[in-house]
Design a protein around this motif. Structure first.
Motif, PDB file in Angstrom:
ATOM      1  N   SER A 236      27.023  70.711  27.919  1.00 50.81           N
ATOM      2  CA  SER A 236      27.303  72.058  26.909  1.00 50.81           C
ATOM      3  C   SER A 236      28.435  71.948  26.127  1.00 50.81           C
ATOM      4  O   SER A 236      28.360  72.126  25.126  1.00 50.81           O
ATOM      5  CB  SER A 236      27.913  72.568  28.168  1.00 50.81           C
TER       6      SER A 236
ATOM      7  N   ILE B 152      31.501  79.788  19.814  1.00 50.41           N
ATOM      8  CA  ILE B 152      32.266  80.209  21.672  1.00 50.41           C
ATOM      9  C   ILE B 152      33.046  79.434  21.873  1.00 50.41           C
ATOM     10  O   ILE B 152      32.842  77.926  21.255  1.00 50.41           O
ATOM     11  CB  ILE B 152      31.249  80.035  23.054  1.00 50.41           C
TER      12      ILE B 152
ATOM     13  N   ASP C 233      34.437  74.875  26.084  1.00 50.64           N
ATOM     14  CA  ASP C 233      34.568  74.663  27.802  1.00 50.64           C
ATOM     15  C   ASP C 233      33.437  76.054  28.002  1.00 50.64           C
ATOM     16  O   ASP C 233      33.632  76.095  29.611  1.00 50.64           O
ATOM     17  CB  ASP C 233      35.842  74.972  28.286  1.00 50.64           C
ATOM     18  N   THR C 234      32.626  76.034  27.520  1.00 51.28           N
ATOM     19  CA  THR C 234      31.762  77.301  27.689  1.00 51.28           C
ATOM     20  C   THR C 234      30.646  76.514  28.744  1.00 51.28           C
ATOM     21  O   THR C 234      29.861  75.941  27.895  1.00 51.28           O
ATOM     22  CB  THR C 234      31.685  78.572  27.021  1.00 51.28           C
TER      23      THR C 234
ATOM     24  N   HIS D 268      24.243  87.764  25.475  1.00 43.46           N
ATOM     25  CA  HIS D 268      24.908  86.186  26.117  1.00 43.46           C
ATOM     26  C   HIS D 268      24.101  85.726  25.621  1.00 43.46           C
ATOM     27  O   HIS D 268      24.038  83.999  25.646  1.00 43.46           O
ATOM     28  CB  HIS D 268      24.155  86.427  27.655  1.00 43.46           C
TER      29      HIS D 268
ATOM     30  N   ARG E  51      25.376  82.151  27.795  1.00 43.54           N
ATOM     31  CA  ARG E  51      26.623  81.123  27.807  1.00 43.54           C
ATOM     32  C   ARG E  51      27.133  82.092  29.193  1.00 43.54           C
ATOM     33  O   ARG E  51      26.080  83.130  28.880  1.00 43.54           O
ATOM     34  CB  ARG E  51      27.551  82.038  26.781  1.00 43.54           C
ATOM     35  N   LYS E  52      27.460  81.332  29.939  1.00 44.50           N
ATOM     36  CA  LYS E  52      27.821  82.068  31.802  1.00 44.50           C
ATOM     37  C   LYS E  52      29.097  83.551  31.117  1.00 44.50           C
ATOM     38  O   LYS E  52      29.483  83.293  30.020  1.00 44.50           O
ATOM     39  CB  LYS E  52      28.392  81.000  32.431  1.00 44.50           C
TER      40      LYS E  52
ATOM     41  N   VAL F 160      32.619  87.671  28.670  1.00 46.20           N
ATOM     42  CA  VAL F 160      33.227  86.151  28.866  1.00 46.20           C
ATOM     43  C   VAL F 160      34.572  86.542  28.023  1.00 46.20           C
ATOM     44  O   VAL F 160      34.975  87.093  27.150  1.00 46.20           O
ATOM     45  CB  VAL F 160      31.660  85.833  27.687  1.00 46.20           C
ATOM     46  N   ASP F 161      34.358  84.756  27.976  1.00 43.72           N
ATOM     47  CA  ASP F 161      35.641  84.547  27.044  1.00 43.72           C
ATOM     48  C   ASP F 161      35.282  83.907  25.636  1.00 43.72           C
ATOM     49  O   ASP F 161      34.043  83.378  25.261  1.00 43.72           O
ATOM     50  CB  ASP F 161      36.308  82.752  27.575  1.00 43.72           C
ATOM     51  N   GLU F 162      36.069  84.410  24.410  1.00 47.81           N
ATOM     52  CA  GLU F 162      35.441  84.757  23.294  1.00 47.81           C
ATOM     53  C   GLU F 162      36.919  83.369  22.544  1.00 47.81           C
ATOM     54  O   GLU F 162      37.914  82.879  22.902  1.00 47.81           O
ATOM     55  CB  GLU F 162      36.251  85.554  22.101  1.00 47.81           C
TER      56      GLU F 162
ATOM     57  N   GLN G 280      38.469  88.929  26.251  1.00 44.00           N
ATOM     58  CA  GLN G 280      37.818  88.851  26.760  1.00 44.00           C
ATOM     59  C   GLN G 280      37.013  89.418  26.455  1.00 44.00           C
ATOM     60  O   GLN G 280      37.730  90.579  26.671  1.00 44.00           O
ATOM     61  CB  GLN G 280      38.424  88.637  28.380  1.00 44.00           C
TER      62      GLN G 280
END
Length: 367
Positions: free
Chosen positions: A37, A48, A51-52, A106, A119-120, A246-248, A253
């Motif tokens: 990843s 992104i 660590d995504t 996503h 992405r998660k 999701v985290d940006e 978020q």
């Protein structure tokens, strides 16, 4: 018989993963190792956080209806072009939503028509459903005398397939929600806005403002698709969206669109000229559902959730004629080609193409 190789099985590809492959009715998700990843985020320049967690999402050509997978005769265990049609349509709408300032999604990369790199996201446990016409389960309830649907009061005198005065939001549960008053612990059960607002954490919402935001993203996205389809002589009848957080890169978020949007699998789409003439011509999976209802020996098996074991047995033994599967292919490929504005090209051997691409360009194939 078509010479196309459908991608029937999509959960056994030799992709290097972390944990088990998650296989749904149509898509399979391969979660990548943290090392892969991070490597891809840096190599490909995805915007992104590094660590995504990333996943390879592979779509199949399987067709599901009534919570079962259906197959054709002569080993045609999928619908040629269906997977690529769904991916192309969803990606088209996602891109327009993003360009219109609604919300992102996503998908971080589309290296092949059958592949999304995603992405998660922390999934919101609500199937966000919008309806502009009274049909399907809503009409079935109405015809039985129900006048309150998902907390919304419906007027007397509505007719089947009639256009509603406004787009209605009629949510249902995504997965099983427990310990929420008035919500049975059953997947895909209708809920009200009050159920969500009074139990934010149970549905994975972070704030009341985010409930307002999901409704805005649903209705505005619905209107955007509806307007585009109207230009193509099509009616956007109803649809299902899904959302997640999701985290940006900046540490915030955000609520984004996930899964798929505006596809023939997640929406009803009608031919406008036929509708004005009093007929319903389905340009979505609903046509396949109706075909099954009209052709199986006992349609109640498909409609009655209490007869699920019988339904599963029926689906395993029932083979649809090849010409029927090809009619369904024509519907999917036809409406997708209209929406994206170019003819959908069906790969001759999607499986081989997928493996070669993920090996050469992404370094993800274990040999």
């Amino acid at each position: 018989m078509s010479t196309y190789k459908v991608l029937e099985v999509n959960d056994d590809l030799p992709i290097r993963t972390q944990g088990n492959v998650h296989s749904g009715k149509v898509r399979s998700v391969y979660w990548l190792t943290s090392a892969d990843s991070e490597r891809l985020i840096e190599e490909k320049g995805y915007q992104i956080p590094t660590d995504t967690p990333l996943a390879i999402m592979i779509i199949s050509d399987r067709i599901s209806a009534f919570d079962c997978i259906w197959q054709g005769e002569n080993g045609l265990n999928g619908v040629p072009g269906k997977g690529i049609a769904l991916n192309s349509v969803a990606a088209h709408w996602f891109k327009l939503f993003d360009q219109s300032g609604l919300a992102g999604n996503h998908i971080v990369d589309i290296p092949h028509p059958y592949i999304w790199i995603v992405r998660k996201a922390q999934t919101v446990k609500v199937e966000a459903i919008a309806r502009q016409y009274i049909t399907g389960s809503m009409w079935r309830d109405y015809a039985k005398g129900v006048r309150n649907f998902c907390g919304i009061d419906l007027p007397e005198g509505l007719q089947a397939n009639q256009k509603l005065d406004e787009v209605l939001i009629t949510p249902s549960t995504k997965g099983i929600i427990t310990d929420v008053p008035d919500v049975p612990p059953v997947d895909d059960v209708n809920i009200t806005r009050d159920n969500i607002v009074n139990n934010l954490a149970a549905f994975n919402f972070k704030s009341l403002a985010d409930v307002d935001q999901y409704e805005k993203l649903l209705t505005e996205g619905f209107k955007l698709i509806s307007a585009q389809l109207a230009d193509l002589g099509q009616i956007f009848v109803d649809t299902k969206f899904e959302f997640g957080y999701v985290d940006e890169i900046d540490g915030s978020q955000t609520l984004i669109y996930i899964d798929e949007v505006g596809t023939p699998d997640s929406s009803r789409i009608w031919d406008e000229a036929a509708y004005k003439d009093g007929k319903i011509i389905e340009n979505s999976k609903e046509g396949f559902r109706q075909l099954l209802i009209n052709n199986v020996p006992d349609s109640d098996v498909l409609l009655n959730k209490d007869r699920m074991p019988e339904r599963e047995a029926l689906a395993q033994g029932y083979k649809l004629p090849v010409e029927v599967m090809m009619q369904v292919s024509d519907t999917y490929v036809g409406i997708a080609s209209k929406i994206i504005g170019e003819q959908i090209e069906i790969p001759q051997d999607p499986r081989a193409e997928i493996i070669e691409l993920l090996d050469k360009e992404y370094g993800l194939i274990d040999k």
